[in-house]
Scaffold this active site. Sequence first.
Site, mmCIF file in Angstrom:
data_model
loop_
_atom_site.group_PDB
_atom_site.id
_atom_site.type_symbol
_atom_site.label_atom_id
_atom_site.label_comp_id
_atom_site.label_asym_id
_atom_site.label_seq_id
_atom_site.Cartn_x
_atom_site.Cartn_y
_atom_site.Cartn_z
ATOM 1 N N ARG A 9 48.919 38.790 36.267
ATOM 2 C CA ARG A 9 49.658 39.608 37.220
ATOM 3 C C ARG A 9 49.742 38.953 38.597
ATOM 4 O O ARG A 9 49.073 37.976 38.890
ATOM 5 C CB ARG A 9 48.974 40.973 37.395
ATOM 6 C CG ARG A 9 48.959 41.845 36.194
ATOM 7 C CD ARG A 9 48.076 43.058 36.444
ATOM 8 N NE ARG A 9 46.669 42.691 36.630
ATOM 9 C CZ ARG A 9 45.709 43.521 37.014
ATOM 10 N NH1 ARG A 9 46.021 44.778 37.285
ATOM 11 N NH2 ARG A 9 44.468 43.115 37.141
ATOM 12 N N LYS A 19 42.088 40.003 41.758
ATOM 13 C CA LYS A 19 40.735 40.091 41.217
ATOM 14 C C LYS A 19 39.784 39.207 42.014
ATOM 15 O O LYS A 19 40.089 38.779 43.109
ATOM 16 C CB LYS A 19 40.741 39.730 39.722
ATOM 17 C CG LYS A 19 41.657 40.608 38.876
ATOM 18 C CD LYS A 19 41.281 42.081 38.936
ATOM 19 C CE LYS A 19 40.050 42.400 38.116
ATOM 20 N NZ LYS A 19 39.772 43.857 38.064
ATOM 21 N N HIS A 30 35.758 45.703 44.540
ATOM 22 C CA HIS A 30 34.720 46.407 43.770
ATOM 23 C C HIS A 30 33.337 46.198 44.391
ATOM 24 O O HIS A 30 32.405 45.744 43.739
ATOM 25 C CB HIS A 30 34.724 45.934 42.306
ATOM 26 C CG HIS A 30 36.047 46.106 41.631
ATOM 27 N ND1 HIS A 30 36.638 47.342 41.448
ATOM 28 C CD2 HIS A 30 36.906 45.199 41.097
ATOM 29 C CE1 HIS A 30 37.801 47.188 40.823
ATOM 30 N NE2 HIS A 30 37.988 45.903 40.607
ATOM 31 N N GLN A 84 28.058 48.135 42.995
ATOM 32 C CA GLN A 84 28.285 47.308 41.822
ATOM 33 C C GLN A 84 27.475 46.011 41.919
ATOM 34 O O GLN A 84 27.138 45.562 43.011
ATOM 35 C CB GLN A 84 29.774 46.965 41.681
ATOM 36 C CG GLN A 84 30.671 48.150 41.382
ATOM 37 C CD GLN A 84 31.365 48.680 42.611
ATOM 38 O OE1 GLN A 84 30.792 48.658 43.709
ATOM 39 N NE2 GLN A 84 32.584 49.159 42.467
ATOM 40 N N ARG A 114 45.588 57.095 46.818
ATOM 41 C CA ARG A 114 45.903 55.673 46.683
ATOM 42 C C ARG A 114 47.394 55.435 46.886
ATOM 43 O O ARG A 114 48.235 56.187 46.390
ATOM 44 C CB ARG A 114 45.499 55.177 45.294
ATOM 45 C CG ARG A 114 44.011 55.227 45.001
ATOM 46 C CD ARG A 114 43.315 53.918 45.245
ATOM 47 N NE ARG A 114 43.849 52.823 44.473
ATOM 48 C CZ ARG A 114 43.417 52.467 43.254
ATOM 49 N NH1 ARG A 114 42.459 53.156 42.651
ATOM 50 N NH2 ARG A 114 43.924 51.422 42.639
ATOM 51 N N ASP A 155 41.094 67.569 32.687
ATOM 52 C CA ASP A 155 41.007 67.054 34.047
ATOM 53 C C ASP A 155 39.861 67.776 34.763
ATOM 54 O O ASP A 155 38.861 68.122 34.131
ATOM 55 C CB ASP A 155 42.348 67.213 34.771
ATOM 56 C CG ASP A 155 42.538 66.128 35.825
ATOM 57 O OD1 ASP A 155 42.943 65.015 35.470
ATOM 58 O OD2 ASP A 155 42.268 66.391 37.008
ATOM 59 N N THR A 209 36.243 69.279 33.113
ATOM 60 C CA THR A 209 35.035 68.459 33.246
ATOM 61 C C THR A 209 34.033 69.049 34.221
ATOM 62 O O THR A 209 32.884 68.601 34.268
ATOM 63 C CB THR A 209 35.397 67.033 33.703
ATOM 64 O OG1 THR A 209 36.160 67.091 34.908
ATOM 65 C CG2 THR A 209 36.210 66.316 32.632
ATOM 66 N N ILE A 268 37.990 46.885 29.095
ATOM 67 C CA ILE A 268 38.581 45.679 29.669
ATOM 68 C C ILE A 268 39.013 45.999 31.096
ATOM 69 O O ILE A 268 39.771 46.945 31.324
ATOM 70 C CB ILE A 268 39.780 45.206 28.822
ATOM 71 C CG1 ILE A 268 39.290 44.808 27.419
ATOM 72 C CG2 ILE A 268 40.501 44.046 29.489
ATOM 73 C CD1 ILE A 268 40.397 44.552 26.426
ATOM 74 N N ASP A 269 38.539 45.223 32.059
ATOM 75 C CA ASP A 269 38.750 45.601 33.453
ATOM 76 C C ASP A 269 40.007 45.006 34.083
ATOM 77 O O ASP A 269 40.210 45.145 35.294
ATOM 78 C CB ASP A 269 37.515 45.264 34.294
ATOM 79 C CG ASP A 269 37.235 43.781 34.385
ATOM 80 O OD1 ASP A 269 37.961 42.977 33.765
ATOM 81 O OD2 ASP A 269 36.268 43.403 35.081
#
Length: 354
Positions: A18, A78, A96, A101, A131, A210, A214, A298-299
């Site tokens: 990307r 990334k 991140h 993390q 966002r 949603d 939850t 998969i991130d």
Amino acid sequence: MTELHLWLRHEVRSTERRTPLVPSDARRLVEAGATLTVEASPQRIFPIEQYEAAGCAVAPAGSWVAEAPREAVVVGLKELPDEPGALTHRHVYFGHAYKQQPGAPELLRRFAAGGGALLDLEYLVDDQGRRLAAFGYWAGYLGAALAVLQHRGRLTAPLTPTSQQELEEVLRPVAGDEEFTALVVGALGRSGRGARVALRAAGLDPTCWDLDETRNLDRPALLAHDLLVNCVLATSPVPPFVREEDLDDPARRLRTLSDVTCDVGSPLNVLPVYDRVTEWTEPVRRLHKEPPLDLIAIDNLPSLLPEESSTGFSGSLLPLLLEFGTGGPWGRCLERFRQACRELGIEEGEARRV
């Protein structure tokens, strides 16, 4: 626009196809008066010649480290390379680094050491905290699509980039496919919407949960579904959706788990049943033997549809870049970076001159 030099860097991750800025939007920035340097990248879905034709300067891959002027804003998606140890530029990408993390403190100290700043795309938000530029729709779409293919025994590795049309052709049910139930958690957000579209393309009518569902989680009902797509990115502690003890539950029907969020390593992770993401080369990991449970986590999912996802993201980012500055959404990005530095004991003055 005020004088602005953007430097679009090559992505170091080999599976990242990307780009945050497509050639047509690059042209609009150049026409608006921005200077735009684009690094050559053999894996980027759009060839460098299209950026040249849009009026961009071209530079070798990775040259931002030594050649980008200090005032340039380095744009990517990334992770950065491990070097240099001191980051002197403003970087726009998904860092991140604000939710404990792994590796986050080291990254923020690299910025502090060089006087640079992280303008994290995840925190580029309006004054209501929404966002403004995201890949969420395509992440949800692909997370659900891969889960369906795995559940039907038709997911092959390694994964390769494709198009939405090609993917939907293999998603359609065929004679002999067994019926199964699917649940999307976080169904009303961008990722959840994408997941719902993919599941319906696969001939499924998913259960959609949603916030209301939850808030008081019905875990037995969750585990009674065959396939789960998690699209929830928690911002405060919540009870986990699937726990270690749930894996041994003989009543569990859940067999395929797709974690679109991939918040692994964070204390806010709602699926603390795995400790590392899966990869394009091995997209599925078996978490439990009996009863079986397969994980897809998969991130960089949207990179599997690089043209569609890049075009959508770039269209959202363009107006924000045209108004780049120290106020508004960019000011909120900068303040979130400074807050994270303060939490680590880094003085604000070390964390950039912006």
